[in-house]
Design a protein around this motif. Structure first.
Motif, mmCIF file in Angstrom:
data_model
loop_
_atom_site.group_PDB
_atom_site.id
_atom_site.type_symbol
_atom_site.label_atom_id
_atom_site.label_comp_id
_atom_site.label_asym_id
_atom_site.label_seq_id
_atom_site.Cartn_x
_atom_site.Cartn_y
_atom_site.Cartn_z
ATOM 1 N N THR A 1 0.653 -0.965 0.009
ATOM 2 C CA THR A 1 0.028 0.080 0.068
ATOM 3 C C THR A 1 0.873 1.148 -0.181
ATOM 4 O O THR A 1 0.271 2.133 0.313
ATOM 5 C CB THR A 1 -1.551 0.214 1.304
ATOM 6 N N ASN A 2 2.004 1.220 0.252
ATOM 7 C CA ASN A 2 3.207 2.539 0.390
ATOM 8 C C ASN A 2 3.692 2.573 -1.270
ATOM 9 O O ASN A 2 3.917 4.107 -1.412
ATOM 10 C CB ASN A 2 3.791 2.077 1.632
ATOM 11 N N SER B 1 3.557 4.732 -4.506
ATOM 12 C CA SER B 1 2.906 5.583 -4.690
ATOM 13 C C SER B 1 3.380 6.186 -5.457
ATOM 14 O O SER B 1 5.015 5.930 -6.095
ATOM 15 C CB SER B 1 2.861 6.435 -3.780
ATOM 16 N N GLU B 2 2.865 6.593 -6.671
ATOM 17 C CA GLU B 2 3.515 7.641 -8.047
ATOM 18 C C GLU B 2 4.221 8.176 -7.977
ATOM 19 O O GLU B 2 4.955 9.076 -6.623
ATOM 20 C CB GLU B 2 2.244 8.484 -8.478
ATOM 21 N N GLN C 1 7.660 7.182 -7.291
ATOM 22 C CA GLN C 1 8.704 6.389 -7.644
ATOM 23 C C GLN C 1 9.595 5.336 -8.494
ATOM 24 O O GLN C 1 8.726 5.174 -9.401
ATOM 25 C CB GLN C 1 8.039 4.794 -6.127
ATOM 26 N N ASP D 1 10.761 2.314 0.605
ATOM 27 C CA ASP D 1 8.946 3.024 1.163
ATOM 28 C C ASP D 1 8.406 1.593 0.480
ATOM 29 O O ASP D 1 7.434 1.501 1.733
ATOM 30 C CB ASP D 1 8.108 3.820 -0.120
ATOM 31 N N ASN E 1 -2.382 -3.118 -7.286
ATOM 32 C CA ASN E 1 -3.456 -2.493 -6.647
ATOM 33 C C ASN E 1 -4.915 -3.239 -6.216
ATOM 34 O O ASN E 1 -5.989 -2.086 -6.025
ATOM 35 C CB ASN E 1 -4.047 -2.176 -7.836
ATOM 36 N N ARG F 1 -7.221 -1.180 -3.043
ATOM 37 C CA ARG F 1 -6.738 -0.005 -2.836
ATOM 38 C C ARG F 1 -8.121 0.750 -4.192
ATOM 39 O O ARG F 1 -8.877 0.668 -5.591
ATOM 40 C CB ARG F 1 -6.212 0.366 -4.308
ATOM 41 N N GLY G 1 -6.055 5.991 -5.706
ATOM 42 C CA GLY G 1 -4.509 6.029 -5.341
ATOM 43 C C GLY G 1 -3.570 4.332 -6.025
ATOM 44 O O GLY G 1 -2.605 4.385 -5.548
ATOM 45 N N LYS G 2 -4.931 4.190 -6.621
ATOM 46 C CA LYS G 2 -3.602 3.068 -8.138
ATOM 47 C C LYS G 2 -3.133 3.446 -8.862
ATOM 48 O O LYS G 2 -2.492 4.680 -8.852
ATOM 49 C CB LYS G 2 -5.293 2.078 -8.926
ATOM 50 N N VAL G 3 -2.241 2.406 -9.051
ATOM 51 C CA VAL G 3 -1.160 2.685 -9.626
ATOM 52 C C VAL G 3 -0.935 2.006 -10.854
ATOM 53 O O VAL G 3 -1.324 1.338 -11.073
ATOM 54 C CB VAL G 3 0.396 2.584 -8.799
ATOM 55 N N LYS H 1 1.135 7.737 -12.832
ATOM 56 C CA LYS H 1 -0.194 8.096 -12.334
ATOM 57 C C LYS H 1 -1.373 6.120 -12.823
ATOM 58 O O LYS H 1 -0.890 6.155 -14.396
ATOM 59 C CB LYS H 1 -0.274 9.031 -12.945
#
Length: 426
Positions: free
Chosen positions: A212-213, A215-216, A218, A267, A285, A288, A291-293, A358
């Motif tokens: 869950t860490n 994120s966009e 990284q 992260d 994902n 979620r 915050g999906k990536v 994103k």
């Protein structure tokens, strides 16, 4: 051979069931074995058990193989989501290990096709479960062994399995804490198949490297992939046993140890197993709402990090390396150079293979924007898997609907027994 299964299938005619059981028993058993009496006893037991119909399982009409269960793809995810619903776990349970307070646990079954190679089965299952807790930031305390042998299994299978497990635990400086050794189905299953799993337990620090860490923004740093149980299985059943030696290393666990030095620069961490990076991206994902990536992966760099012998084998056999376990470690970080440098100090090869972008409607894409969707099953990697293929006779909608029906009935049974327990009627 499941003798009880045979009897249940033919129980409408006791004599037919008895004849088939005798035939199967004579294939494995010597002349001293009381074949006739055993066959009659099995028919008697199964016939009596039919009276316990209310305790039998929910009939969905979909078999485990057709549902994709255990085949590390979309079908497997559908089943796991159902299990999470029954147990009340969140979909984030798709992470590598379970954490409660400062305790972290994981369990991995032995590779189903390594039953006749128990040292490898024990080695790779132990390695996998330890890796699952280590990528989350856990410090392993030990492992728990659960091994089941069929009635005709040679005891050497058991000693070899224990040797495979303890090779890893000795190297890591931890203990086998407990275990269970049983027969599969008692007297009801003949043959030489073994099954079981290894669980690991550890303690986790303040920082947890959860999926869950992710994120966009990284970078995705990947370590070398030397393969594990899946690659060993591929090599064995394609007649290329020399490749197995490449899998007998623990660089993935050593890479996890580097986390101690770079924790503030990382992260999230996970491994490239369970259906490969195609499935891992889907699991990131899972659960979620926001915050999906999208993982954008440089395929050339990804393939360059696969052990050269393993990679050549996959090319030769036309197996997609993006869809199966290569046992690399993925670090999600904003400081890729520091991570790569620390890994190289431990003689572990690593590189940036992509970025976290994103969400664009796809869990994973290539660097030039081509979607790399998850398959129904992992990449077929044995001759038999290639025959079965990467499909199901049922649509995903049909599987969803049947599984949901099973969940409802199983939950009804659960609530009924819970109610009895709480009211003192059980």
């Amino acid at each position: 051979m499941d003798l009880e299964g045979i009897a249940r299938k033919l129980i409408s005619s006791h004599e037919d069931a008895r004849k088939k059981l005798i035939e199967e028993l004579r294939f494995y058993k010597d002349e001293k074995y009381p074949v006739d009496k055993v066959a009659s006893a099995i028919v008697q037991e199964v016939s009596q058990s039919l009276k316990a119909g209310r305790f039998t399982y929910v009939k969905t009409g979909i078999k485990a193989g057709d549902s994709g269960l255990g085949s590390r793809g979309i079908g497997d995810h559908i089943i796991h989501q159902a299990l999470f619903e029954i147990s009340g776990r969140p979909l984030s349970s798709f992470d590598d290990a379970g954490i409660e307070d400062d305790v972290i646990v994981s369990v991995d079954g032995i590779h189903s096709r390594l039953g006749y190679f128990p040292f490898l089965a024990g080695f790779h299952a132990t390695r996998a479960t330890l890796r699952d807790i280590m990528v989350k930031g856990g410090k392993p305390l030990g492992v728990i062994v659960d091994i089941h042998l069929s009635d005709d299994s040679d005891i050497g299978m058991l000693t070899d399995f224990e040797a495979g497990v303890s090779t890893v635990t000795d190297f890591m400086g931890i203990k086998i804490l407990s275990g269970s050794t049983l027969r599969i189905g008692g007297d009801m299953v003949i043959g030489e198949r073994i099954s079981g799993g290894i669980a690991s337990v550890g303690k986790i620090g303040k920082k947890r490297f959860l999926r869950t860490n992710v994120s966009e923004g990284q970078y995705v740093v990947m370590t070398e992939g030397n393969g594990g149980g899946t690659i060993a299985t591929t090599a064995i059943f394609h007649g290329m046993p020399e490749i197995v030696d490449s899998t007998l290393n623990l660089k993935d666990l050593l890479a996890c140890k580097v986390l101690d030095r770079v924790a503030d620069k990382v992260d999230s961490v996970t491994d490239v197993t369970n259906g490969g990076i195609r499935s891992i991206s889907s699991e990131i994902n899972a659960g979620r709402n926001d915050g999906k990536v999208t993982l954008k992966v440089n395929i050339a760099k990804f393939k360059a990090l696969i052990n050269s012998k393993v990679k050549n084998m996959l090319y030769q056999l036309n197996i997609d390396p993006l869809g199966l376990s290569i046992d690399s470690i993925l670090f999600f970080t904003r400081f890729p150079d520091q991570i790569i440098g620390s890994l190289r100090e431990e003689r572990i090869t690593a590189d940036v293979i992509g970025t976290v972008d994103k969400y664009n409607g796809h869990d994973i894409i290539s660097e030039d924007g081509v979607p790399l969707e998850e398959n129904f099953r992992e990449s077929p990697y044995t001759p038999l898997k290639k025959v079965i293929g990467n499909w199901s006779p049922y649509s995903l909608v049909e599987i969803h609907n049947k599984v949901n029906e099973a969940v409802k009935e199983s939950m009804r049974k659960k609530e009924e027994i819970l109610k009895n327990l709480k009211t003192g009627n059980a």
